[in-house]
Enzyme design. Structure first.
Site, PDB file in Angstrom:
ATOM      1  N   SER A 188       0.828  -1.353   0.095  1.00  0.00           N
ATOM      2  CA  SER A 188       0.279  -0.359  -0.328  1.00  0.00           C
ATOM      3  C   SER A 188       0.875   1.360   0.048  1.00  0.00           C
ATOM      4  O   SER A 188       2.131   1.572   0.512  1.00  0.00           O
ATOM      5  CB  SER A 188      -0.685  -0.272   1.470  1.00  0.00           C
ATOM      6  OG  SER A 188      -1.046   1.619   1.878  1.00  0.00           O
ATOM      7  N   TYR A 246      -3.600  -0.187   9.572  1.00  0.00           N
ATOM      8  CA  TYR A 246      -3.401  -0.954   8.320  1.00  0.00           C
ATOM      9  C   TYR A 246      -2.364  -0.245   7.947  1.00  0.00           C
ATOM     10  O   TYR A 246      -1.384  -0.964   7.573  1.00  0.00           O
ATOM     11  CB  TYR A 246      -3.991   0.247   8.217  1.00  0.00           C
ATOM     12  CG  TYR A 246      -4.714  -0.214   6.277  1.00  0.00           C
ATOM     13  CD1 TYR A 246      -5.015  -1.215   5.998  1.00  0.00           C
ATOM     14  CD2 TYR A 246      -4.145   0.727   5.235  1.00  0.00           C
ATOM     15  CE1 TYR A 246      -5.064  -1.124   4.770  1.00  0.00           C
ATOM     16  CE2 TYR A 246      -3.343   0.848   3.901  1.00  0.00           C
ATOM     17  CZ  TYR A 246      -4.628  -0.896   3.646  1.00  0.00           C
ATOM     18  OH  TYR A 246      -4.654  -1.052   2.639  1.00  0.00           O
TER      19      TYR A 246
END
Length: 251
Positions: A142, A155
């Site tokens: 990510s 996250y």
């Protein structure tokens, strides 16, 4: 076809980026096992991808953050006499919480799916890949593997972990002809991002911040994931490739 005769496992394969990867891998000749926690959606996706009704796409319901669920899924794969040669760790979730009040339950849930899930699937594929003389692992990282934003601490920690897990796996298993790489997607037009896409102010902001001037498409991530699974990447391992329209380069 690039993946003719190969057997691939794709977690998070029922929608978004995972589905785009599955569709491209199917077109390139692979036999597929696609995973998600939603059996009905997974079965529908498998049927939609297997357009020629060849039986090359298998729906495999699994909670990747649960060791018991992962073990059960691999028993099914073994019962079919299959060995996974290409693994794509694409399953992921995000729960937004301020760091100072984040419940431990939410922290653990995000890390279990995004990071522990990748560990469990990767570990279970090792002996299979060794039997086949090598293998390919592609982790979906990510932008949050490189930068941070408020309210998504868990996250960010998980995706930062994915980046280093990729490198650690690559180094440890290079002797077994197993290559492990990762993709960093930019802002991509997926169902999961619908709330952001439908927010015109945010949508326009991302277009302005992205040198390419637009959001990416799931197929563009899939194309990069296909390269990492191909023979062309036999000497490429431990790499983290941003497919982001230039965002990270511009920061």
């Amino acid at each position: 076809m690039i993946l003719q005769g190969k057997c691939a496992l794709i977690s998070g394969g029922s929608r978004g980026i995972g589905r785009a990867i599955a569709e491209l891998y199917y077109k390139e000749g692979a036999e597929l096992f696609i995973m998600s926690r939603n059996p009905e959606q997974l079965e529908q996706t498998a049927k939609a991808i297997d357009v020629n009704n060849e039986g090359r796409v298998h729906a495999l319901p699994c909670d990747v953050g649960s060791e018991e669920s992962v073990n059960a899924a691999f028993e099914k794969i073994k019962a079919m006499g299959k060995d996974i040669e290409v693994l794509v760790n694409c399953a992921g979730i995000n729960i937004r919480d301020p760091l100072d009040s984040m419940p431990l339950e939410n922290w653990n849930k995000v890390l279990s799916v995004n990071l522990t899930g990748a560990f469990l699937l990767t570990q279970r594929c090792y002996e299979m890949m060794k039997r086949k003389g090598g293998g390919k692992i592609v982790n979906i990282a990510s932008l949050m593997s490189e930068i941070a934003r408020p309210s998504i601490c868990a996250y960010t920690a998980a995706k930062g972990g994915i980046k280093m897990f990729t490198r650690a796996t690559a180094i440890e298993w290079a002797k077994d002809n197993i290559q492990c790489n990762a993709i960093i997607p930019g802002y991509i037009l997926t169902e999961l991002n619908a709330p952001l896409i439908n927010n015109k102010e945010f949508y326009d902001y991302i277009c302005k911040r992205t040198p390419a001037g637009r959001w990416g498409k799931p197929e563009e991530i899939a194309a990069a994931v296909l390269f990492f699974a191909s023979k062309g990447a036999d000497f490429v391992t431990g790499q983290v490739l941003a497919v982001d329209g230039g965002i990270l380069a511009a920061l």
